[in-house]
Motif scaffolding. Structure first.
Motif, PDB file in Angstrom:
ATOM      1  N   ALA A  42      -7.975  -3.157  -6.988  1.00 14.26           N
ATOM      2  CA  ALA A  42      -7.850  -2.883  -8.419  1.00 14.26           C
ATOM      3  C   ALA A  42      -6.594  -3.491  -9.021  1.00 14.26           C
ATOM      4  N   LEU A  95       0.810  -1.210   0.000  1.00 13.94           N
ATOM      5  CA  LEU A  95       0.000   0.000   0.000  1.00 13.94           C
ATOM      6  C   LEU A  95       0.848   1.267   0.000  1.00 13.94           C
ATOM      7  N   ARG A 138       2.283   1.274  -3.759  1.00 20.19           N
ATOM      8  CA  ARG A 138       1.037   1.947  -4.142  1.00 20.19           C
ATOM      9  C   ARG A 138       0.094   1.031  -4.909  1.00 20.19           C
ATOM     10  N   ILE A 139      -0.083  -0.146  -4.381  1.00 18.80           N
ATOM     11  CA  ILE A 139      -0.998  -1.101  -4.984  1.00 18.80           C
ATOM     12  C   ILE A 139      -2.371  -0.953  -4.352  1.00 18.80           C
ATOM     13  N   ASN A 140      -3.382  -0.863  -5.171  1.00 16.41           N
ATOM     14  CA  ASN A 140      -4.762  -0.872  -4.694  1.00 16.41           C
ATOM     15  C   ASN A 140      -5.212  -2.328  -4.629  1.00 16.41           C
TER      16      ASN A 140
END
Length: 208
Positions: free
Chosen positions: A204, A195, A199-201
């Protein structure tokens, strides 16, 4: 969102760090099993040793010590299956940072969990925390990838990650000598790393 030092990417390289990690684990197992068995207790993380003798290095070294051949095999199998895929995806430097950081933080968190619960006479060892983190990252990148549990039961990668969490959460109450909390910490710190730095959702996918 701008790029800060926390999520600044390394220059992409691939040098098969996964294989190096596996070789280190196998080498340490050989040494602690056949050359110097007492070395295993010095490398494993013990709350008393950390608190009174300041053996903070064991927050790192515990990851490379295993109690049995099956223990080593199960952890290395997971690392061999998921490690190369993740390493190629994010690069060797990022992968090494991810592996070492999640494993180390899992050890630190486990230390405080042992202190709070009054479990001082335990020895934490094994790569499970870091390997669980690697498995989680695979599930975040490839949530719909099909994985065959025990080579038989088909599961989507995201389902496997959820299953791991549920099993380890309830496994804490089993008193079976397995470091379930460390496994949970591996999943937690893996998610936080994904996260904050990658920056992984989780809903999504994607790697920006």
């Amino acid at each position: 969102m701008g790029t800060s030092i926390i999520n600044r990417k390394f220059r992409y390289t691939y040098s098969n760090v996964t294989l190096i990690l596996v070789c280190i684990n196998v080498f340490v197992f050989f040494v602690t099993s056949f050359v110097s068995p007492s070395l295993a207790t010095r490398l494993a993380m013990n709350p008393i040793s950390v608190r009174y003798y300041h053996s903070y290095y064991t927050f790192v070294t515990y990851m490379f010590v295993h109690g049995s051949l099956m223990h080593l095999f199960s952890n290395m199998l997971g690392l061999i299956i998921f490690g190369p895929i993740i390493e190629r995806k994010i690069g060797s430097r990022e992968f090494l940072l991810y592996y070492m950081l999640t494993g180390t933080l899992s050890g630190v968190a486990s230390y405080f969990a042992y202190l709070i619960s009054g479990r001082y006479f335990v020895f934490l060892l094994g790569a499970s925390g870091a390997v669980y983190a690697v498995t989680l990252l695979f599930a975040l990148f490839f949530p719909n990838a099909m994985i065959y549990l025990f080579g038989i039961v088909p599961l989507r990668a995201w389902m496997l990650a959820v299953l791991y969490f549920v099993l380890e959460f309830f496994g804490q109450f089993a008193q079976d000598g397995v470091a379930h909390a460390t496994h949970l910490f591996g999943l937690l710190f893996g998610l936080l790393y994904a996260l904050i730095r990658l920056r992984i959702n989780p809903f999504a996918g994607g790697y920006r």
